[in-house]
Design a protein around this motif. Structure first.
Motif, PDB file in Angstrom:
ATOM      1  N   ARG A  79      39.725  40.557  43.723  1.00 48.24           N
ATOM      2  CA  ARG A  79      40.340  39.844  42.600  1.00 48.24           C
ATOM      3  C   ARG A  79      39.291  39.067  41.809  1.00 48.24           C
ATOM      4  NH1 ARG A  79      45.212  35.487  43.358  1.00 48.24           N
ATOM      5  NH2 ARG A  79      43.571  34.025  43.870  1.00 48.24           N
ATOM      6  N   GLU A  80      38.393  38.436  42.541  1.00 51.75           N
ATOM      7  CA  GLU A  80      37.339  37.669  41.878  1.00 51.75           C
ATOM      8  C   GLU A  80      36.371  38.588  41.128  1.00 51.75           C
ATOM      9  OE1 GLU A  80      34.227  34.842  43.876  1.00 51.75           O
ATOM     10  OE2 GLU A  80      36.294  34.280  44.358  1.00 51.75           O
ATOM     11  N   THR A  81      36.108  39.761  41.710  1.00 54.67           N
ATOM     12  CA  THR A  81      35.091  40.645  41.125  1.00 54.67           C
ATOM     13  C   THR A  81      35.617  41.407  39.912  1.00 54.67           C
ATOM     14  OG1 THR A  81      34.414  41.000  43.414  1.00 54.67           O
ATOM     15  CG2 THR A  81      33.330  42.344  41.766  1.00 54.67           C
ATOM     16  N   TYR A  82      36.827  41.974  40.018  1.00 55.33           N
ATOM     17  CA  TYR A  82      37.247  42.775  38.871  1.00 55.33           C
ATOM     18  C   TYR A  82      38.605  42.393  38.296  1.00 55.33           C
ATOM     19  CZ  TYR A  82      37.935  45.633  43.106  1.00 55.33           C
ATOM     20  OH  TYR A  82      38.185  46.050  44.390  1.00 55.33           O
ATOM     21  N   GLY A  83      39.057  41.205  38.606  1.00 58.36           N
ATOM     22  CA  GLY A  83      40.217  40.669  37.904  1.00 58.36           C
ATOM     23  C   GLY A  83      41.520  40.830  38.669  1.00 58.36           C
ATOM     24  N   ARG A  84      42.412  39.880  38.417  1.00 59.48           N
ATOM     25  CA  ARG A  84      43.669  39.784  39.154  1.00 59.48           C
ATOM     26  C   ARG A  84      44.555  41.014  38.943  1.00 59.48           C
ATOM     27  NH1 ARG A  84      46.790  34.184  39.145  1.00 59.48           N
ATOM     28  NH2 ARG A  84      48.216  34.661  40.835  1.00 59.48           N
ATOM     29  N   GLU A  85      44.733  41.367  37.673  1.00 59.45           N
ATOM     30  CA  GLU A  85      45.626  42.489  37.374  1.00 59.45           C
ATOM     31  C   GLU A  85      45.102  43.792  37.986  1.00 59.45           C
ATOM     32  OE1 GLU A  85      46.825  43.695  33.307  1.00 59.45           O
ATOM     33  OE2 GLU A  85      47.357  41.565  33.202  1.00 59.45           O
ATOM     34  N   GLN A  86      43.790  44.011  37.816  1.00 56.86           N
ATOM     35  CA  GLN A  86      43.188  45.249  38.327  1.00 56.86           C
ATOM     36  C   GLN A  86      43.290  45.320  39.849  1.00 56.86           C
ATOM     37  OE1 GLN A  86      41.968  43.421  35.950  1.00 56.86           O
ATOM     38  NE2 GLN A  86      40.944  44.647  34.393  1.00 56.86           N
ATOM     39  N   ALA A  87      43.025  44.178  40.509  1.00 52.38           N
ATOM     40  CA  ALA A  87      43.058  44.186  41.978  1.00 52.38           C
ATOM     41  C   ALA A  87      44.486  44.463  42.466  1.00 52.38           C
ATOM     42  CB  ALA A  87      42.542  42.865  42.527  1.00 52.38           C
ATOM     43  N   ALA A  88      45.469  43.758  41.891  1.00 50.59           N
ATOM     44  CA  ALA A  88      46.858  43.957  42.324  1.00 50.59           C
ATOM     45  C   ALA A  88      47.291  45.400  42.051  1.00 50.59           C
ATOM     46  CB  ALA A  88      47.781  42.976  41.612  1.00 50.59           C
ATOM     47  N   MET A 134      46.756  37.280  48.176  1.00 52.14           N
ATOM     48  CA  MET A 134      47.744  38.368  48.167  1.00 52.14           C
ATOM     49  C   MET A 134      49.129  37.807  47.867  1.00 52.14           C
ATOM     50  SD  MET A 134      46.466  40.621  51.390  1.00 52.14           S
ATOM     51  CE  MET A 134      46.573  42.298  50.866  1.00 52.14           C
ATOM     52  N   ARG A 135      49.442  36.693  48.523  1.00 44.36           N
ATOM     53  CA  ARG A 135      50.772  36.112  48.329  1.00 44.36           C
ATOM     54  C   ARG A 135      50.971  35.698  46.867  1.00 44.36           C
ATOM     55  NH1 ARG A 135      52.831  31.454  52.291  1.00 44.36           N
ATOM     56  NH2 ARG A 135      51.309  30.289  51.110  1.00 44.36           N
ATOM     57  N   GLU A 136      49.934  35.073  46.293  1.00 47.08           N
ATOM     58  CA  GLU A 136      50.038  34.636  44.885  1.00 47.08           C
ATOM     59  C   GLU A 136      50.293  35.818  43.951  1.00 47.08           C
ATOM     60  OE1 GLU A 136      46.766  31.171  45.616  1.00 47.08           O
ATOM     61  OE2 GLU A 136      46.299  32.692  44.089  1.00 47.08           O
ATOM     62  N   ASP A 137      49.726  36.981  44.314  1.00 46.33           N
ATOM     63  CA  ASP A 137      49.801  38.132  43.409  1.00 46.33           C
ATOM     64  C   ASP A 137      50.914  39.117  43.779  1.00 46.33           C
ATOM     65  OD1 ASP A 137      47.648  36.905  42.363  1.00 46.33           O
ATOM     66  OD2 ASP A 137      46.209  38.498  42.734  1.00 46.33           O
ATOM     67  N   GLY A 138      51.767  38.735  44.718  1.00 45.47           N
ATOM     68  CA  GLY A 138      52.889  39.603  45.068  1.00 45.47           C
ATOM     69  C   GLY A 138      52.496  40.842  45.851  1.00 45.47           C
ATOM     70  N   VAL A 139      51.392  40.745  46.625  1.00 41.81           N
ATOM     71  CA  VAL A 139      50.987  41.869  47.477  1.00 41.81           C
ATOM     72  C   VAL A 139      51.440  41.518  48.905  1.00 41.81           C
ATOM     73  CG1 VAL A 139      49.043  43.234  48.335  1.00 41.81           C
ATOM     74  CG2 VAL A 139      48.983  42.325  45.999  1.00 41.81           C
TER      75      VAL A 139
END
Ligand SMILES: Cc1cc2nc3c(=O)[nH]c(=O)nc-3n(C[C@H](O)[C@H](O)[C@H](O)COP(=O)(O)OP(=O)(O)OC[C@H]3O[C@@H](n4cnc5c(N)ncnc54)[C@H](O)[C@@H]3O)c2cc1C
Length: 371
Positions: A79-88, A134-139
């Motif tokens: 998430r830190e490296t390539y962004g929240r949306e992309q990681a999720a 993960m929890r913050e991003d709904g994973v």
């Protein structure tokens, strides 16, 4: 030295032949090559697969059998490296791929869940951070707060992950692809991708094809992993795949009671940056010692082997056109995490050749990021 997985009897496979020039030639009959081949054939293209060995005899039949969603990095790092949306999106994309693998895999894939363990307090902090992200991003994931196995400082339970008999899975995939018309040429080494009689070529060699395409040689580093398997134990100790120390150590108990353990690459990390497929006394001794600790007695080892995977600088695969080549594509460089990713990336590169370039993963994995 024989990989336990490859002792499984291979299923019968149709042997279709393609005459003359094909739409797509694929180098590599592992999970990536077979997944791409099936997708392309189902899309109506004429496909030929070449492998210098047999189906699944590269890393796809030599790995730990962990079918994990996600990328090779921890979720919070991704998430830190390539962004929240992309990681999720990447994690959800692999979850969908794992669902399709379950549909295709029969009893080669058991949906057991997996446990990512904290080996010490420092790792507990790290994986707790991963769990929160993960929890913050709904994973979906669950936090296990109490000590596991009397020695691990908490864990993340990934409830949807699976335990794979990887050779069985890939051979099933190859049989499906052959049924769809794919010609599979085993023991057929390719030395020059431009000499293949095909409109498009996919290089699906992960850690094994070093040097086949000059542009990829510095981008995918062959890396060795080593594994041991014990004789069947008389009790079930682990009901799902476990891994610790950032995935450096991983083990799972197999349906016949054997314990499979791999890892300890960091014991001699520079020596393991190699494509020499051999076990070494140093790492084998570390594996045996740790297995003894896990089972509380000296283990009886029945199988030992090494395999090679492809590591990339940013731990993300390379999928797409190889820069400088109009019709050469690649899918590989899963950084030791290629069971689900390899399946998904085989489909991804096939879809791109079939004309569907809508997936955001194509931008994330574009080999051009290194050029
Ligand atoms: C010891 C070990 C443990 C691992 N554990 C796990 C795990 O538990 N979970 C996980 O997700 N991932 C794991 N991995 C990684 C995973 O196995 C790989 O990422 C995945 O199998 C790659 O599949 P592939 O089809 O891309 O490549 P491979 O399965 O390696 O297939 C590449 C094929 O290309 C062929 N080839 C190469 N060059 C040529 C040529 N010039 N001509 C013709 N054929 C050629 C090879 O013979 C080989 O069959 C592990 C890897 C290793 C080595």
């Amino acid at each position: 030295m024989n990989p336990y997985w490859l002792e499984d009897e291979a299923p019968q496979r149709a042997t279709p032949r393609q005459e003359g020039r094909v739409d797509v030639a694929i180098v590599g009959a592992g999970i990536t090559g077979c997944s791409a081949a099936l997708r392309l054939a189902e899309g109506g293209l004429r496909v030929r697969v070449h492998d210098q060995r047999g189906v699944a005899e590269g890393a796809s039949g030599r790995n730990g059998g962990f079918a994990l969603r996600g990328g090779a990095s921890r979720y919070d790092v991704a998430r830190e490296t390539y962004g929240r949306e992309q990681a999720a999106e990447l994690w959800h994309w692999t979850e969908r791929a794992l669902d399709r693998m379950v549909e295709l895999g029969g009893e080669s894939l058991r949906r057991t869940g997996s446990l990512r363990l904290a080996a010490d307090e420092e790792e507990r902090g790290e994986i707790r951070g991963e769990f929160e992200a993960m929890r913050e991003d709904g994973v979906a994931a669950e936090w296990i707060d109490e000590p596991v196995d009397g020695r691990f400082h908490g864990a993340i339970l990934h409830g949807e992950d699976g335990a794979l008999q990887p050779a069985r899975f890939v051979r099933r995939l190859a049989a499906r692809a052959a049924d769809a018309g794919v010609e599979i040429r085993e023991h057929d080494r390719v030395d020059d991708v431009d000499a293949l009689d095909a409109e498009h070529v996919i290089v699906a060699t992960d850690g094994y094809g070093h040097g086949l395409v000059a542009e990829l040689a510095d981008l995918v580093w062959p890396t060795r992993g080593q594994v041991i398997v014990s004789a069947p134990l008389d009790r079930v100790i682990y009901d799902k795949p476990h891994y610790a120390r950032q995935g450096f150590d991983y083990w799972q108990q197999l349906p016949d009671g054997r314990l499979l353990l791999g890892g300890f690459r960091d014991v001699s990390i520079m020596d393991e940056l190699t494509d020499v497929e051999e076990t070494t006394p140093t790492i084998q001794a570390s594996l045996e010692r740790f297995m003894g600790e896990l089972i509380g007695e000296e283990p009886t080892i029945t199988h030992r082997w090494a395999g090679i995977f492809g590591l990339t600088q940013d731990m993300l695969p390379l999928v797409g056109r190889v820069p400088g080549h109009e019709n050469v594509w690649c899918a590989g460089g899963y950084s030791g995490h290629g069971n689900v990713l390899g399946f998904a990336c085989g489909e991804l590169v096939a879809d791109a050749i079939l004309g569907d370039t809508s997936s955001p993963q194509l931008a994330l994995f574009d080999p051009a990021r290194f050029f």
